[in-house]
Design a protein around this motif. Structure first.
Motif, PDB file in Angstrom:
ATOM      1  N   TRP A 129       6.143  62.213  99.425  1.00  0.00           N
ATOM      2  CA  TRP A 129       5.972  63.498 100.269  1.00  0.00           C
ATOM      3  C   TRP A 129       4.653  63.898 100.993  1.00  0.00           C
ATOM      4  N   GLY A 130       3.612  63.400 100.291  1.00  0.00           N
ATOM      5  CA  GLY A 130       2.321  63.820 100.657  1.00  0.00           C
ATOM      6  C   GLY A 130       1.511  64.416  99.233  1.00  0.00           C
ATOM      7  N   THR A 131       0.273  64.762  99.606  1.00  0.00           N
ATOM      8  CA  THR A 131      -0.694  65.199  98.548  1.00  0.00           C
ATOM      9  C   THR A 131       0.152  66.767  97.979  1.00  0.00           C
ATOM     10  N   PRO A 132      -0.306  67.252  96.957  1.00  0.00           N
ATOM     11  CA  PRO A 132       0.100  68.497  96.694  1.00  0.00           C
ATOM     12  C   PRO A 132      -0.391  69.562  97.568  1.00  0.00           C
ATOM     13  N   GLU A 133      -1.781  69.290  98.204  1.00  0.00           N
ATOM     14  CA  GLU A 133      -2.105  70.259  99.305  1.00  0.00           C
ATOM     15  C   GLU A 133      -1.108  70.345 100.389  1.00  0.00           C
ATOM     16  N   GLN A 134      -0.653  69.057 101.072  1.00  0.00           N
ATOM     17  CA  GLN A 134       0.132  69.106 102.036  1.00  0.00           C
ATOM     18  C   GLN A 134       1.337  69.561 101.944  1.00  0.00           C
ATOM     19  N   ILE A 135       1.938  69.104 100.804  1.00  0.00           N
ATOM     20  CA  ILE A 135       3.500  69.712 100.274  1.00  0.00           C
ATOM     21  C   ILE A 135       3.343  71.307 100.460  1.00  0.00           C
ATOM     22  N   THR A 136       2.375  71.884  99.804  1.00  0.00           N
ATOM     23  CA  THR A 136       2.342  73.354  99.677  1.00  0.00           C
ATOM     24  C   THR A 136       1.833  73.980 101.038  1.00  0.00           C
ATOM     25  N   ASP A 137       1.745  73.195 102.131  1.00  0.00           N
ATOM     26  CA  ASP A 137       1.573  73.865 103.610  1.00  0.00           C
ATOM     27  C   ASP A 137       2.882  73.764 104.261  1.00  0.00           C
ATOM     28  N   PRO A 138       3.305  75.056 104.436  1.00  0.00           N
ATOM     29  CA  PRO A 138       4.763  75.273 104.858  1.00  0.00           C
ATOM     30  C   PRO A 138       4.842  74.535 106.313  1.00  0.00           C
ATOM     31  N   ALA A 139       3.894  74.219 107.288  1.00  0.00           N
ATOM     32  CA  ALA A 139       4.032  73.522 108.474  1.00  0.00           C
ATOM     33  C   ALA A 139       4.264  72.010 107.991  1.00  0.00           C
ATOM     34  N   TYR A 140       3.349  71.301 107.107  1.00  0.00           N
ATOM     35  CA  TYR A 140       3.388  70.178 106.873  1.00  0.00           C
ATOM     36  C   TYR A 140       4.659  69.734 106.045  1.00  0.00           C
ATOM     37  N   SER A 141       5.033  70.676 105.305  1.00  0.00           N
ATOM     38  CA  SER A 141       6.164  70.234 104.393  1.00  0.00           C
ATOM     39  C   SER A 141       7.552  70.171 105.257  1.00  0.00           C
ATOM     40  N   THR A 142       7.724  71.228 106.102  1.00  0.00           N
ATOM     41  CA  THR A 142       8.787  71.361 107.141  1.00  0.00           C
ATOM     42  C   THR A 142       8.662  70.055 108.278  1.00  0.00           C
ATOM     43  N   THR A 143       7.551  69.654 108.709  1.00  0.00           N
ATOM     44  CA  THR A 143       7.309  68.403 109.521  1.00  0.00           C
ATOM     45  C   THR A 143       7.755  67.233 108.656  1.00  0.00           C
ATOM     46  N   ALA A 144       7.569  67.131 107.329  1.00  0.00           N
ATOM     47  CA  ALA A 144       7.957  66.131 106.459  1.00  0.00           C
ATOM     48  C   ALA A 144       9.449  65.879 106.396  1.00  0.00           C
ATOM     49  N   PHE A 145       9.957  67.221 106.184  1.00  0.00           N
ATOM     50  CA  PHE A 145      11.499  67.344 105.790  1.00  0.00           C
ATOM     51  C   PHE A 145      12.227  66.867 107.125  1.00  0.00           C
ATOM     52  N   LEU A 146      11.657  67.331 108.525  1.00  0.00           N
ATOM     53  CA  LEU A 146      12.431  67.071 109.570  1.00  0.00           C
ATOM     54  C   LEU A 146      12.114  65.562 109.866  1.00  0.00           C
ATOM     55  N   LYS A 147      10.980  64.875 109.599  1.00  0.00           N
ATOM     56  CA  LYS A 147      10.800  63.507 109.940  1.00  0.00           C
ATOM     57  C   LYS A 147      12.072  62.713 108.877  1.00  0.00           C
ATOM     58  N   GLY A 148      12.215  63.322 107.895  1.00  0.00           N
ATOM     59  CA  GLY A 148      13.479  62.560 107.090  1.00  0.00           C
ATOM     60  C   GLY A 148      14.755  62.735 107.912  1.00  0.00           C
ATOM     61  N   LEU A 149      14.931  64.023 108.338  1.00  0.00           N
ATOM     62  CA  LEU A 149      16.181  64.408 108.882  1.00  0.00           C
ATOM     63  C   LEU A 149      16.346  63.421 110.077  1.00  0.00           C
ATOM     64  N   ARG A 150      15.271  63.382 110.920  1.00  0.00           N
ATOM     65  CA  ARG A 150      15.450  62.561 112.245  1.00  0.00           C
ATOM     66  C   ARG A 150      15.859  61.119 111.695  1.00  0.00           C
ATOM     67  N   GLN A 151      15.550  60.621 110.559  1.00  0.00           N
ATOM     68  CA  GLN A 151      16.136  59.300 110.094  1.00  0.00           C
ATOM     69  C   GLN A 151      17.352  58.931 109.681  1.00  0.00           C
ATOM     70  N   VAL A 152      18.193  60.279 109.557  1.00  0.00           N
ATOM     71  CA  VAL A 152      19.657  60.205 109.175  1.00  0.00           C
ATOM     72  C   VAL A 152      20.411  60.072 110.445  1.00  0.00           C
ATOM     73  N   ASP A 153      20.921  58.953 110.714  1.00  0.00           N
ATOM     74  CA  ASP A 153      21.721  58.663 111.858  1.00  0.00           C
ATOM     75  C   ASP A 153      22.954  59.749 111.866  1.00  0.00           C
ATOM     76  N   GLY A 154      23.059  60.420 112.936  1.00  0.00           N
ATOM     77  CA  GLY A 154      24.069  61.498 113.308  1.00  0.00           C
ATOM     78  C   GLY A 154      23.965  62.739 112.547  1.00  0.00           C
ATOM     79  N   TRP A 155      22.712  62.973 112.084  1.00  0.00           N
ATOM     80  CA  TRP A 155      22.761  64.451 111.401  1.00  0.00           C
ATOM     81  C   TRP A 155      23.042  65.620 112.019  1.00  0.00           C
ATOM     82  N   GLN A 156      23.059  65.514 113.483  1.00  0.00           N
ATOM     83  CA  GLN A 156      23.338  66.737 114.355  1.00  0.00           C
ATOM     84  C   GLN A 156      24.933  66.707 114.179  1.00  0.00           C
TER      85      GLN A 156
END
Length: 193
Positions: A129-156
């Motif tokens: 998911w990233g380094t500890p510093e990245q994962i504890t940055d709210p903007a980074y961690s949200t972007t990482a989560f959203l990147k994962g969400l985008r990869q889920v076919d039909g998530w909407q």
């Protein structure tokens, strides 16, 4: 509509009627002593049908948020907007964070820690998911989560808990559903602020 009435309506709308055709905005106005008027426009709240398209599943939980948690909600919404994703993605993200960390940006919890999980989404550096510093940055961690969400076919079109679980791979896959109403309420409150 008669010509006089048409001219009146167009004049009110700021358009000119010249020789039987519309001539665009009226160029000359006699504003005299007119003063500028401040107009407040209330942005519409997102449509509930878009925020909770399947309705809530099961009993709903709710917690009162402190200033830090509210700031994290706003950071999740900002990252969702920056990613160009709709309000529903923010609802899924906030519900996921409510389940994983109660919207608190958690550091390492020692013996209470689930492996090396950190941050709002309890993401693991060892899982990529990233380094500890990245994962504890709210903007980074949200972007990482959203990147994962985008990869889920039909998530909407999925129920929230299914979309969140597909990204998070939690030991408690149905737990996300309990936060859907509060997440939708928070998105409704802060999306346009």
């Amino acid at each position: 509509m008669n010509t006089i009435m048409r001219k009146s309506v167009l004049s009110v709308a700021g358009l000119a009627f010249v020789g039987g055709v519309f001539a665009g905005p009226i160029a000359a106005h006699n504003v005299g002593d007119a003063k500028p008027v401040a107009v407040t426009v209330q942005a519409d709240k997102p449509d509930t049908a878009k925020l909770i398209p399947h309705g809530t599943q099961g009993n709903q939980s709710h917690i009162d948020l402190n200033d830090e948690q509210t700031a994290n909600v706003k950071a999740i919404i900002a990252a969702t907007k920056k990613a160009g994703l709709p309000e529903r993605a923010a609802v899924i993200s906030i519900a996921t964070s409510l389940q994983e960390s109660k919207l608190e940006n958690l550091g390492h919890l020692g013996d209470m820690n689930d492996h090396d999980s950190l941050g709002l989404f309890q993401q693991r550096p060892s899982s990529g998911w990233g380094t500890p510093e990245q994962i504890t940055d709210p903007a980074y961690s949200t972007t990482a989560f959203l990147k994962g969400l985008r990869q889920v076919d039909g998530w909407q079109d999925m129920p929230l808990t299914e979309a969140a679980q597909t990204v998070q791979v939690s030991a408690y896959p149905d737990a996300y559903a309990q936060w859907e109403q509060q997440a939708a309420d928070l998105v409704g409150q802060y999306w346009n602020s």
